[in-house]
Scaffold this active site. Structure first.
Site, short mmCIF file in Angstrom:
data_model
loop_
_atom_site.label_atom_id
_atom_site.label_comp_id
_atom_site.label_asym_id
_atom_site.label_seq_id
_atom_site.Cartn_x
_atom_site.Cartn_y
_atom_site.Cartn_z
N ASP A 1 0.88 -1.16 0.00
CA ASP A 1 0.00 0.00 0.00
C ASP A 1 0.93 1.22 0.00
O ASP A 1 2.14 1.07 -0.26
CB ASP A 1 -1.00 -0.02 1.18
CG ASP A 1 -0.35 0.25 2.52
OD1 ASP A 1 0.91 0.31 2.59
OD2 ASP A 1 -1.07 0.40 3.52
N CYS B 1 3.17 -3.14 3.92
CA CYS B 1 2.38 -1.96 4.28
C CYS B 1 3.14 -1.24 5.39
O CYS B 1 4.33 -1.50 5.59
CB CYS B 1 0.94 -2.32 4.66
SG CYS B 1 0.74 -3.30 6.15
N THR C 1 3.01 -1.45 8.66
CA THR C 1 3.47 -2.39 9.69
C THR C 1 3.60 -3.82 9.19
O THR C 1 4.31 -4.63 9.80
CB THR C 1 2.46 -2.42 10.85
OG1 THR C 1 1.18 -2.79 10.31
CG2 THR C 1 2.37 -1.08 11.55
N HIS D 1 8.62 -23.76 10.57
CA HIS D 1 7.56 -24.29 11.46
C HIS D 1 6.16 -24.13 10.88
O HIS D 1 5.31 -24.98 11.09
CB HIS D 1 7.59 -23.56 12.81
CG HIS D 1 8.75 -23.94 13.67
ND1 HIS D 1 8.74 -23.80 15.04
CD2 HIS D 1 9.97 -24.45 13.37
CE1 HIS D 1 9.90 -24.21 15.55
NE2 HIS D 1 10.67 -24.60 14.54
N HIS E 1 5.92 -30.66 12.40
CA HIS E 1 5.20 -29.45 11.99
C HIS E 1 4.05 -29.74 11.03
O HIS E 1 3.13 -28.93 10.89
CB HIS E 1 6.17 -28.47 11.32
CG HIS E 1 7.35 -28.13 12.18
ND1 HIS E 1 7.21 -27.48 13.39
CD2 HIS E 1 8.67 -28.38 12.03
CE1 HIS E 1 8.40 -27.34 13.95
NE2 HIS E 1 9.30 -27.88 13.14
C1 RB5 Z 1 -1.77 2.94 6.38
O1 RB5 Z 1 -1.76 4.17 7.01
C2 RB5 Z 1 -1.49 1.83 7.39
O2 RB5 Z 1 -2.59 1.65 8.20
C3 RB5 Z 1 -1.11 0.54 6.67
O3 RB5 Z 1 0.00 0.76 5.87
C4 RB5 Z 1 -0.76 -0.64 7.54
O4 RB5 Z 1 0.23 -0.32 8.49
C5 RB5 Z 1 -1.88 -1.36 8.12
O5 RB5 Z 1 -1.72 -2.38 8.81
#
Ligand code: RB5
Length: 147
Positions: free
Chosen positions: A8, A65, A67, A98, A133
């Site tokens: 994203d 993304c 995180t 695993h 596993h």
């Molecule tokens: C976008 O702002 C953010 O929410 C997305 O990149 C991600 O971290 C969501 O899990």
């Protein structure tokens, strides 16, 4: 290996160099977007990569993304996907050994590019451990039938 990749806006900046890294490692890369860093909704792009993996268009998926969390939650909604949100090379290894992870979800905001390259290298070179596993991964699959 055939690798489907998407991000994203939070992961876009790292997508291009990670694509180059994967190509240089000899992999075939399918870029499912986005094409710019314009704000988008991560579930839309998680779905494209997850479908590629489920339909065997790609061997594995890479999602980036902010995180990695939203991508992992989204991709794991598809039957047959085992998406792991990974921030260290050790976790990349364990997610393959695993959990037989078939999609890796990276953080474009909290993990630097060099670390994400190292993570991808380990992820793509580590085989599923089989043995004890296997039954556990089968039980993950069985959960897909529960409501
Ligand atoms: C976008 O702002 C953010 O929410 C997305 O990149 C991600 O971290 C969501 O899990």
């Amino acid at each position: 290996m055939k690798i489907s990749i998407a991000s994203d806006h939070g992961g876009f900046e790292q997508k291009e160099p990670l694509k180059t890294f994967l190509s240089q490692e000899g992999h075939e890369v399918i870029d499912r977007g986005p094409a710019t860093d314009e704000r988008v909704d991560y579930p839309d792009f998680a779905a494209l990569v997850a479908h590629d993996v489920v339909q065997k268009v790609a061997d594995v998926g890479v999602l980036i993304c902010g995180t990695g969390i939203g991508m992992a939650i989204s991709a794991n909604k598809l039957v047959g996907i085992r998406a792991a949100n990974v921030t260290t090379p050790d976790f990349a290894e364990l997610s393959r050994e695993h959990n037989d992870a078939n999609v890796i979800c990276l953080s474009g905001r909290f993990t630097d590019l060099a670390t994400n390259k190292a993570i991808l290298g380990v992820f793509l070179h580590t085989k599923f451990g089989e043995g004890r596993h296997v039954a556990r991964v089968q039980k993950i699959g069985a959960l897909e039938q529960s409501r």
